[in-house]
Design an enzyme around this catalytic site. Structure first.
Site, PDB file in Angstrom:
ATOM      1  N   LYS A  67       0.857  -1.196   0.000  1.00 38.37           N
ATOM      2  CA  LYS A  67       0.000   0.000   0.000  1.00 38.37           C
ATOM      3  C   LYS A  67       0.888   1.239   0.000  1.00 38.37           C
ATOM      4  CE  LYS A  67      -2.545   1.532   3.578  1.00 38.37           C
ATOM      5  NZ  LYS A  67      -3.657   1.691   4.554  1.00 38.37           N
ATOM      6  N   ARG A 160     -15.794  20.377  13.123  1.00 40.44           N
ATOM      7  CA  ARG A 160     -16.676  20.855  12.040  1.00 40.44           C
ATOM      8  C   ARG A 160     -18.059  20.270  12.315  1.00 40.44           C
ATOM      9  NH1 ARG A 160     -15.895  18.634   7.162  1.00 40.44           N
ATOM     10  NH2 ARG A 160     -14.839  16.844   8.086  1.00 40.44           N
ATOM     11  N   LYS A 219       2.137  12.901  16.890  1.00 38.46           N
ATOM     12  CA  LYS A 219       0.680  13.045  17.015  1.00 38.46           C
ATOM     13  C   LYS A 219       0.218  12.413  18.330  1.00 38.46           C
ATOM     14  CE  LYS A 219      -0.649  12.446  12.117  1.00 38.46           C
ATOM     15  NZ  LYS A 219      -1.580  11.633  11.305  1.00 38.46           N
TER      16      LYS A 219
HETATM   17  N1  LIG Z   1      -4.872   4.313  13.117  1.00 40.46           N
HETATM   18  C1  LIG Z   1      -5.103   4.108  11.850  1.00 40.46           C
HETATM   19  O1  LIG Z   1      -5.098   2.994  11.387  1.00 40.46           O
HETATM   20  C2  LIG Z   1      -5.440   5.272  10.962  1.00 40.46           C
HETATM   21  C3  LIG Z   1      -5.971   5.025   9.692  1.00 40.46           C
HETATM   22  C4  LIG Z   1      -6.335   6.112   8.896  1.00 40.46           C
HETATM   23  C5  LIG Z   1      -6.139   7.391   9.342  1.00 40.46           C
HETATM   24  N2  LIG Z   1      -5.570   7.597  10.566  1.00 40.46           N
HETATM   25  C6  LIG Z   1      -5.335   8.948  11.071  1.00 40.46           C
HETATM   26  O2  LIG Z   1      -6.589   9.421  11.534  1.00 40.46           O
HETATM   27  C7  LIG Z   1      -6.607  10.831  11.431  1.00 40.46           C
HETATM   28  C8  LIG Z   1      -7.874  11.284  10.717  1.00 40.46           C
HETATM   29  O3  LIG Z   1      -7.865  10.794   9.394  1.00 40.46           O
HETATM   30  P1  LIG Z   1      -9.137  11.023   8.440  1.00 40.46           P
HETATM   31  O4  LIG Z   1      -8.770  10.438   7.133  1.00 40.46           O
HETATM   32  O5  LIG Z   1     -10.371  10.548   9.092  1.00 40.46           O
HETATM   33  O6  LIG Z   1      -9.130  12.622   8.363  1.00 40.46           O
HETATM   34  P2  LIG Z   1     -10.361  13.617   8.129  1.00 40.46           P
HETATM   35  O7  LIG Z   1      -9.762  14.942   7.837  1.00 40.46           O
HETATM   36  O8  LIG Z   1     -11.306  13.020   7.139  1.00 40.46           O
HETATM   37  O9  LIG Z   1     -11.095  13.642   9.544  1.00 40.46           O
HETATM   38  C9  LIG Z   1     -10.548  14.250  10.693  1.00 40.46           C
HETATM   39  C10 LIG Z   1     -11.697  14.936  11.410  1.00 40.46           C
HETATM   40  O10 LIG Z   1     -11.246  15.407  12.678  1.00 40.46           O
HETATM   41  C11 LIG Z   1     -11.876  16.659  12.920  1.00 40.46           C
HETATM   42  N3  LIG Z   1     -11.111  17.341  13.953  1.00 40.46           N
HETATM   43  C12 LIG Z   1      -9.927  17.970  13.845  1.00 40.46           C
HETATM   44  N4  LIG Z   1      -9.527  18.429  15.045  1.00 40.46           N
HETATM   45  C13 LIG Z   1     -10.497  18.089  15.931  1.00 40.46           C
HETATM   46  C14 LIG Z   1     -10.673  18.275  17.325  1.00 40.46           C
HETATM   47  N5  LIG Z   1      -9.734  18.898  18.070  1.00 40.46           N
HETATM   48  N6  LIG Z   1     -11.804  17.821  17.902  1.00 40.46           N
HETATM   49  C15 LIG Z   1     -12.756  17.187  17.162  1.00 40.46           C
HETATM   50  N7  LIG Z   1     -12.623  16.973  15.837  1.00 40.46           N
HETATM   51  C16 LIG Z   1     -11.524  17.410  15.234  1.00 40.46           C
HETATM   52  C17 LIG Z   1     -11.894  17.322  11.575  1.00 40.46           C
HETATM   53  O11 LIG Z   1     -12.846  18.370  11.523  1.00 40.46           O
HETATM   54  C18 LIG Z   1     -12.234  16.155  10.668  1.00 40.46           C
HETATM   55  O12 LIG Z   1     -13.628  16.009  10.466  1.00 40.46           O
HETATM   56  C19 LIG Z   1      -5.305  11.225  10.720  1.00 40.46           C
HETATM   57  O13 LIG Z   1      -4.343  11.585  11.696  1.00 40.46           O
HETATM   58  C20 LIG Z   1      -4.883   9.946  10.041  1.00 40.46           C
HETATM   59  O14 LIG Z   1      -3.485   9.891   9.807  1.00 40.46           O
HETATM   60  C21 LIG Z   1      -5.236   6.556  11.390  1.00 40.46           C
END
Ligand SMILES: NC(=O)c1ccc[n+]([C@@H]2O[C@H](COP(=O)([O-])OP(=O)(O)OC[C@H]3O[C@@H](n4cnc5c(N)ncnc54)[C@H](O)[C@@H]3O)[C@@H](O)[C@H]2O)c1
Length: 315
Positions: A67, A160, A219
């Site tokens: 990936k 949001r 993070k």
């Molecule tokens: N652990 C895993 O396997 C895994 C997999 C995919 C993504 N991720 C991580 O998850 C995170 C989110 O990814 P995504 O693709 O869903 O992103 P995204 O941008 O689609 O969603 C993130 C959401 O968090 C909200 N947000 C930001 N700050 C906030 C706060 N302080 N309080 C409440 N809401 C808040 C944003 O408004 C947004 O809707 C990233 O850091 C990504 O790297 C982790």
């Protein structure tokens, strides 16, 4: 004759509904814990100031996958996904390339499925209600997978409001404040990991927290002081210690290897899980290449069985 299918996000999501994704991710944890499925460490390639690329290879079940995926936190502001890229699936016997797939959909399915699986394995016996903090792409799939696993109703919270409202409307859940979401039985955090969204004062007996957003160094979503109240679990120690929710505490020496149990070890009976209904459990998810492999195999098999269509190409 072109013979390599290219499966877009819609095909991936059609091929593997949430309940099937949970089964496949469960299987990937079991096979990985048994040493049958393997993966080298995830490779991070910084792309400042936008984020990073990740290369994630795995092998198991007759397949090998790679990936190639982004985590570009600022992309939402540009109208682009945070997580995007492609997954290559090859035959592990002959080395032949078998399929190319959209990896955002694979990532969402396996991420949401891992959150639901962590609740099935670790949450208190009567746990039902869900709090989602961060209702973006992967938060929404976590909610869908938890709903498919019988959890809910839930409280959706997001910086949001429109993201929380859309998810709550889809699942017939409600929106609420961060505090309200954090007070539910199973709490999933899926924010970019820049701000603390679970504080020590949020924790209560029997809580299960799945911390998903912190999947790279620097993070974090959970206050450091909160960790000492929790039974700590992760998907894989090497990844979690290098770039997960627990990595800051591990760097400080307040959390060590002996404090943290891999989920697969609980599932295989090699290690205990939750000790009592009062214990607080925290699952640090960093996302494993073997989980991607589990979903990708299911997508490829669904295409081979004619359940989904794909454009064919020759490479
Ligand atoms: N652990 C895993 O396997 C895994 C997999 C995919 C993504 N991720 C991580 O998850 C995170 C989110 O990814 P995504 O693709 O869903 O992103 P995204 O941008 O689609 O969603 C993130 C959401 O968090 C909200 N947000 C930001 N700050 C906030 C706060 N302080 N309080 C409440 N809401 C808040 C944003 O408004 C947004 O809707 C990233 O850091 C990504 O790297 C982790």
């Amino acid at each position: 004759m072109p013979n390599i299918p290219i499966l877009d996000g819609e095909a991936v999501l059609t091929a593997v509904p949430p309940a099937a994704a949970i089964d496949r991710v469960r299987q990937s944890f079991e096979r990985f814990a048994a040493g049958e499925w393997v993966m080298p460490a995830k490779v991070y390639l910084d792309s400042p100031p936008n984020g990073d690329f990740r290369a994630m290879p795995a092998r198991g079940g007759g397949y090998a996958t790679l990936k190639w995926v982004t985590s570009f936190p600022g992309n939402s502001a540009r109208g682009l996904p945070v997580v995007m890229g492609a997954l290559l699936l090859s035959d592990a016997e002959s080395g032949e390339l078998r399929a190319i797939m959209d990896c955002a959909a694979i990532t969402s399915l396996r991420t949401g499925a891992a959150a639901a699986l962590s609740a099935q394995v670790l949450a208190a016996s009567g746990a039902r209600s869900v709090g989602i903090i961060g209702c973006g792409v992967n938060g929404a799939w976590s909610a869908r997978c938890l709903a498919a696993a019988g959890y809910g109703p839930g409280v959706c919270a997001d910086a949001r409001p429109e993201a929380a409202e859309a998810l709550a409307a889809e699942l017939e859940w409600t929106t609420g404040s961060r505090e309200e979401a954090a007070a539910q039985d199973v709490v999933v955090t899926v924010t970019p990991g820049n701000d603390t969204v679970i504080f020590e004062s949020d924790l209560r007996e029997g809580h299960h927290v799945a911390a998903l957003g912190a999947d790279a160094a620097g993070k974090a979503e959970v206050e450091l002081a909160a960790l000492r109240h929790c039974g700590l679990f992760c998907d894989e120690w090497a990844q979690a210690s290098a770039g997960g929710e627990l990595s800051a505490a591990i760097t400080r020496g307040t959390v060590t290897r002996q404090h943290v149990t891999e989920l697969g070890d609980v599932m295989s009976g090699r290690a205990p899980g939750r000790g009592s209904d009062e214990e607080i459990t925290l699952f640090d998810s960093t996302g494993l290449a073997t989980q991607d492999l589990g979903i990708a195999a299911a997508v490829y098999e669904a295409w081979r069985e004619g359940q989904v269509d794909a454009e064919l190409v020759t490479i």
